[in-house]
Design a protein around this motif. Structure first.
Motif, short mmCIF file in Angstrom:
data_model
loop_
_atom_site.label_atom_id
_atom_site.label_comp_id
_atom_site.label_asym_id
_atom_site.label_seq_id
_atom_site.Cartn_x
_atom_site.Cartn_y
_atom_site.Cartn_z
N PRO A 311 0.83 -1.22 0.00
CA PRO A 311 0.00 0.00 0.00
C PRO A 311 0.86 1.26 0.00
O PRO A 311 1.88 1.33 0.69
CB PRO A 311 -0.81 -0.12 1.29
CG PRO A 311 -0.83 -1.58 1.59
CD PRO A 311 0.49 -2.11 1.13
N GLN A 312 0.42 2.27 -0.76
CA GLN A 312 1.20 3.49 -0.92
C GLN A 312 0.41 4.73 -0.54
O GLN A 312 -0.75 4.88 -0.91
CB GLN A 312 1.64 3.66 -2.37
CG GLN A 312 2.37 2.48 -2.97
CD GLN A 312 2.80 2.75 -4.40
OE1 GLN A 312 3.48 3.74 -4.70
NE2 GLN A 312 2.44 1.85 -5.32
N VAL A 313 1.08 5.64 0.18
CA VAL A 313 0.59 6.99 0.42
C VAL A 313 1.67 7.93 -0.10
O VAL A 313 2.84 7.81 0.30
CB VAL A 313 0.31 7.26 1.90
CG1 VAL A 313 -0.04 8.73 2.12
CG2 VAL A 313 -0.81 6.35 2.41
N LEU A 314 1.30 8.85 -0.98
CA LEU A 314 2.28 9.71 -1.61
C LEU A 314 2.15 11.15 -1.12
O LEU A 314 1.04 11.71 -1.15
CB LEU A 314 2.14 9.68 -3.14
CG LEU A 314 2.65 8.44 -3.89
CD1 LEU A 314 1.83 7.20 -3.57
CD2 LEU A 314 2.65 8.68 -5.38
N LEU A 315 3.24 11.72 -0.67
CA LEU A 315 3.34 13.15 -0.40
C LEU A 315 4.13 13.72 -1.57
O LEU A 315 5.35 13.79 -1.55
CB LEU A 315 4.05 13.40 0.93
CG LEU A 315 3.39 12.80 2.18
CD1 LEU A 315 4.22 13.10 3.43
CD2 LEU A 315 1.96 13.31 2.34
N ALA A 316 3.40 14.06 -2.62
CA ALA A 316 4.03 14.37 -3.90
C ALA A 316 4.13 15.86 -4.12
O ALA A 316 3.15 16.59 -4.01
CB ALA A 316 3.22 13.73 -5.04
N HIS A 317 5.35 16.29 -4.45
CA HIS A 317 5.59 17.71 -4.70
C HIS A 317 6.75 17.88 -5.66
O HIS A 317 7.82 17.31 -5.47
CB HIS A 317 5.92 18.43 -3.37
CG HIS A 317 6.35 19.86 -3.56
ND1 HIS A 317 5.52 20.81 -4.09
CD2 HIS A 317 7.52 20.49 -3.28
CE1 HIS A 317 6.15 21.97 -4.13
NE2 HIS A 317 7.37 21.80 -3.66
N GLY A 318 6.52 18.66 -6.72
CA GLY A 318 7.60 19.00 -7.63
C GLY A 318 7.84 17.98 -8.73
O GLY A 318 7.51 16.80 -8.61
N VAL A 319 8.42 18.48 -9.83
CA VAL A 319 8.77 17.72 -11.02
C VAL A 319 7.67 16.72 -11.41
O VAL A 319 6.53 17.10 -11.57
CB VAL A 319 10.18 17.08 -10.88
CG1 VAL A 319 11.23 18.15 -11.02
CG2 VAL A 319 10.37 16.34 -9.57
N ASP A 320 7.99 15.42 -11.52
CA ASP A 320 7.01 14.46 -12.03
C ASP A 320 6.09 13.88 -10.97
O ASP A 320 5.13 13.17 -11.30
CB ASP A 320 7.76 13.30 -12.71
CG ASP A 320 8.65 12.53 -11.74
OD1 ASP A 320 9.31 13.19 -10.91
OD2 ASP A 320 8.71 11.29 -11.84
N ARG A 321 6.35 14.17 -9.70
CA ARG A 321 5.67 13.42 -8.62
C ARG A 321 4.15 13.60 -8.59
O ARG A 321 3.42 12.60 -8.47
CB ARG A 321 6.26 13.81 -7.26
CG ARG A 321 7.69 13.31 -6.96
CD ARG A 321 8.72 14.23 -7.51
NE ARG A 321 10.09 13.95 -7.16
CZ ARG A 321 10.77 14.59 -6.21
NH1 ARG A 321 10.20 15.52 -5.47
NH2 ARG A 321 12.04 14.33 -6.02
#
Length: 427
Positions: A311-321
């Motif tokens: 299972p994944q939780v993403l704190l995505a910021h910047g570029v491709d994320r």
């Protein structure tokens, strides 16, 4: 036997898939040379491949540290990006790479496999000598961001690039989007379902599937209770609050965590109780045994988690994320938060839900087909076969005719282009 010259730049997610493809090509009897950063020398040697370093390990770390201030949002400070290029000698490096490729080129016996958007030296060699080139994209964002990147290359970095092109007897590039997609063979290292979950890659691009480059293994962990894995990747283009928010979210729900980070300056001086820090870990072994992973949205990390049905939780910021995160969420296999919503409570809530889904078996059952696809070696074989198909196809590359490119635009692309033209005219 041919010489397969693999050229790539970046961090683990950009380099290790090339090493994995190189190993496949070597097993097929080819002489493989990986042209990349010195920092990856041990990984390349472990794969039994030759290494052609483009920098020093110290220079690589210095560049990573320097780049983090600009690459999260390059358009925020374009002058800073230009200063970054000049300070780190990136235009000179481009010229060096062209010479390296040409020194290794043997007509009819050499193929260059280069990372999309940074494989400019390979395209220059193709234009000068006829070197066969395959461009490889490791993330969909490399196509999604092309209009912005093309504008940056021309308007901000243009003079530096013009000087290099002219030094090699080539005319300056005016249409960078066309130039960066001019190779006839273009490979995408993600599967069809991931492509369909966002803006798709252009027609003609081969979707090979995920290539798991992080193949290093270690002993199977002996945990009484599987921890949550926290990782922000191996680069330094990362928001300063990432590790603090992720660690506090684990503490809030009472779960132990393993925080993997080779750049300790990014994490708080004091971690919460129950959070253990290590500079590195063999994800191929560790990922299947953790309860969940909180990560930055890097393509290598998400592919490894998918292959393990973690299972994944993403704190995505910047570029491709953010683009990667949105694709996973649309496919129903992960949840994510943009930086404006990064709070301990919100992250803890998403993590708790991910853990509950894993506990009742629902997540792993739902993701099983995608996990099997992500773990497959078929993608490596497909990429290697397309590279092999270029052996002996030497031909001087000609720049695409702008009229041909316009003719290939979809109705939606024509509408956007017309709107951009009107905006420029102030209409």
């Amino acid at each position: 036997m041919a010489t397969m010259l693999l050229s790539t730049h970046g961090t683990n997610g950009d380099v290790l898939p090339f090493v994995r493809i190189g190993r496949e090509l070597a097993e097929r009897g080819h002489d493989v040379v990986v042209m990349t950063h010195s920092w990856f020398a041990d990984r390349i040697a472990a794969a039994g491949l030759r290494h052609l370093p483009i920098d020093t390990a110290e220079g690589y770390d210095r560049h990573l540290d320097d780049a983090r201030r600009y690459m999260l949002d390059p358009l925020k400070d374009p002058d800073g990006v230009l200063a970054l290029y000049r300070r780190n000698g990136l235009f000179e490096l481009l010229a060096d790479e062209v010479r390296m490729i040409e020194e290794h080129y043997r007509p009819g016996e050499t193929v260059v496999v280069a990372r999309h958007t940074s494989g400019i030296a390979a395209l220059m060699a193709a234009e000068r000598r006829g070197v066969p080139v395959a461009l490889v994209s490791v993330t969909p964002h490399q196509y999604v961001s092309l209009p912005v990147l093309g504008n940056l290359f021309r308007r901000v970095l243009g003079q530096g690039y013009d000087d290099v092109f002219q030094a090699f007897g080539l005319r300056p590039v005016r249409d960078w989007v066309a130039y960066l997609t001019s190779a006839k063979t273009q490979l995408a290292l993600w599967p069809e379902w991931f492509d369909a979950a966002g803006q798709p890659a252009p027609e003609g691009v081969v979707r090979c599937g995920f290539v798991l480059g992080d193949t290093a293994e270690g002993p199977i962990p002996d945990w009484a209770e599987p921890p949550v894995l926290i990782t922000g990747g191996t680069g330094q283009v990362l928001h300063d609050r990432f590790y603090d928010v992720a660690a506090r979210a684990c503490r809030r729900i009472g779960r132990k965590a393993l925080l993997v980070n080779r750049h300790p300056s990014f994490q708080p001086e004091s971690l919460p109780d129950g959070v253990e820090w290590v500079p590195s870990a063999p994800f191929a072994t560790v990922m299947p045994h953790v309860a969940a992973v909180v990560h930055h949205g890097g393509i290598g990390t998400l592919a490894r988690a998918l292959s393990s049905a973690t299972p994944q939780v993403l704190l995505a910021h910047g570029v491709d994320r953010p683009d990667n995160a949105e694709r996973l969420e649309r496919a129903g296999v992960a949840t994510w938060l943009p930086v404006s919503h990064w709070t301990e409570d919100r992250t803890a809530d998403l993590l708790a839900r991910a853990l509950d889904s894993a506990a009742d078996g629902g997540y792993r059952e739902r993701i099983a087909p995608l996990a099997a696809d992500a773990a497959s070696e078929d993608s490596v074989r497909v990429a290697a076969e397309h590279a092999e198909a270029l052996i002996g196809t030497d031909a001087v590359m000609t720049r695409p005719d702008p009229r041909e490119r316009l003719a290939r635009l979809t109705p939606e692309q024509r509408t956007r282009l017309a709107a951009m033209a009107r905006a420029r005219r102030g209409v």
